[in-house]
Design an enzyme around this catalytic site. Structure first.
Site, short mmCIF file in Angstrom:
data_model
loop_
_atom_site.label_atom_id
_atom_site.label_comp_id
_atom_site.label_asym_id
_atom_site.label_seq_id
_atom_site.Cartn_x
_atom_site.Cartn_y
_atom_site.Cartn_z
N ALA A 177 1.14 -1.21 -0.08
CA ALA A 177 0.23 -0.18 0.14
C ALA A 177 0.70 0.62 -0.19
O ALA A 177 2.08 1.17 0.74
CB ALA A 177 -0.67 -0.24 1.67
N ASP A 178 0.21 2.42 -0.82
CA ASP A 178 0.38 3.92 -0.87
C ASP A 178 0.85 4.41 0.57
O ASP A 178 0.61 5.05 0.77
CB ASP A 178 1.16 3.99 -1.66
CG ASP A 178 2.39 3.02 -2.29
OD1 ASP A 178 3.29 3.85 -3.31
OD2 ASP A 178 1.80 2.41 -3.39
N ARG A 179 -1.21 4.01 1.09
CA ARG A 179 -1.81 5.20 1.16
C ARG A 179 -2.91 3.89 2.63
O ARG A 179 -3.52 3.93 1.31
CB ARG A 179 -2.12 6.21 1.02
CG ARG A 179 -2.86 7.44 1.76
CD ARG A 179 -3.30 8.76 1.64
NE ARG A 179 -2.14 9.91 1.19
CZ ARG A 179 -1.49 10.19 1.46
NH1 ARG A 179 -2.06 10.67 2.29
NH2 ARG A 179 -0.46 11.23 1.23
N ALA B 169 -4.74 2.70 -1.23
CA ALA B 169 -4.52 3.27 -2.42
C ALA B 169 -3.08 2.65 -3.28
O ALA B 169 -1.89 1.86 -1.86
CB ALA B 169 -3.78 4.81 -2.49
#
Length: 380
Positions: free
Chosen positions: A254-256, A264
């Site tokens: 995950a990036d966020r 995201a």
């Protein structure tokens, strides 16, 4: 031996140039925050945890050199201002990954606290930053191993149809040593399964258009001798439909992660989550607490970075050798029609409704009886 993508010792930072992988293992030096910004922007380093660490250590390296050449201001507030400006500049390199902005906020708080001491000097403020940045490197590796352990245990207990069997896992993009300080998040779960002899097979997607799966994850899986197979992104549905393969879980990074669990991650993740739901396959997000952004309530508030068109219309690869030379030559080839319009979002958002669990260094968070993730409990 796990691949070491970030090397740091006493102010000297080098990173493996991921644009050259898997053909060349070439390390480049990063001496300033500006060099760190360009390495992140050009994706010589990528992966949410890794870019945060490289950003912090690039500034630590710059401060080391200012100290060594007697160019660091003596005034604490002046150094505090310099560090704050540099951190905000570094955050602009990749806007979607929350780890980078989270690290910057924490580091800003460290130097601000030191600068508020009337007795502090510029050197002491710089030292406070350097110490905090270096600690992030070691903590990330420790957290990743925790994620790997918790994820492997959860899959063995919740995703297998028969007790005592081995897991078959699909992953997307690159979430291993090349995306973190070491070991990895989603790929760390696969590593942990392999280490306890509980992995039947791993599958990795190609991950177009930047091919992080075929270039980087495949490279790490081969490096660690983990049984694995590469597929193109469009083969995932057919793979999940094959009962003889029996994919038990899809694990992604995950990036966020928003407060409600919307996640995201690399473009293509959302589609895999939809496929997993249809086929009854567990879908898991592996991410450290630094990736969870309680200030972002839902996924619709996440800014999605859009990348240049050439990443879709062109591809870089190794020129076939003619047998007369050992030289490695990388060529860039155009693969799309001239003049075609391109939409190239780097990420998509997977709704929390499609996610079965979020694996962190504290354990695996699942939904409550109300069908919602309560991620704030991880921080209490």
């Amino acid at each position: 031996m796990v691949l070491e993508a970030i090397r740091y010792n006493g102010g000297t930072l080098t990173i493996i140039d991921q644009l050259q992988l898997p053909f060349l293992e070439h390390y480049i030096g990063i001496e300033t925050s500006e060099e760190g910004w360009y390495a992140i922007k050009k994706m010589q380093v990528r992966g949410a945890p890794a870019i945060a660490i490289v950003a912090a250590l690039s500034l630590a390296s710059e401060l080391h050199k200012l100290i060594a050449h007697a160019k660091l201001p003596s005034d604490a507030k002046e150094v505090n201002s310099f560090i704050t400006d540099r951190l905000r500049f570094l955050v602009s390199s990749r806007p979607t990954a929350v780890n980078l902005s989270d690290a910057a906020r924490k580091l800003e708080a460290v130097v601000a606290e030191e600068a508020r001491n009337p007795q502090s000097t510029g050197r002491e403020v710089a030292d406070a930053f350097i110490g905090a940045a270096e600690e992030m490197l070691s903590k990330d590796i420790e957290d990743n191993k925790g994620i790997g352990k918790h994820g492997a245990e959860w899959i063995m207990a919740n995703a297998l149809s028969t007790h005592g069997g081995k897991a078959t896992v699909l992953t997307h993009c690159n979430t291993g040593s090349l995306a973190t300080a070491g070991y990895g998040t989603a790929l760390g779960v696969i590593r942990s399964l392999h280490l306890i002899d509980a992995l039947q097979h791993a599958y990795c997607t190609e991950t177009r258009p930047y091919n992080q799966g075929s270039r980087l994850t495949a490279f790490e899986l081969v490096h660690d001798s983990i049984p694995a197979t590469l597929i193109t992104d469009s083969m995932a549905a057919a793979l999940l439909a094959r009962k003889e393969v029996g994919v038990n879980a899809i694990v992604v990074g995950a990036d966020r992660v928003a407060a409600n669990g919307d996640t995201a991650n690399k473009i293509g993740t959302y589609g895999l989550a939809v496929l997993a739901k249809y086929h009854g396959v567990k879908f898991l997000v592996a991410a450290p607490l630094t990736t969870i952004d309680l200030a972002t309530k839902t996924g619709e508030h996440i800014v999605i970075e859009e990348r240049p068109p050439f990443e879709v219309t062109k591809i870089k690869g190794l020129r076939e050798r003619d047998g007369t030379s050992d030289d490695v030559r990388l060529d860039t080839l155009q693969i799309a029609a001239n003049g075609i319009d391109v939409w190239n979002p780097a990420f998509d958002v997977t709704p929390s409704a499609l996610i079965d669990g979020i694996i962190t260094e504290k354990g695996v968070m699942v939904k409550g009886t109300d069908g919602m993730f309560h991620l704030e409990e991880l921080f209490s």
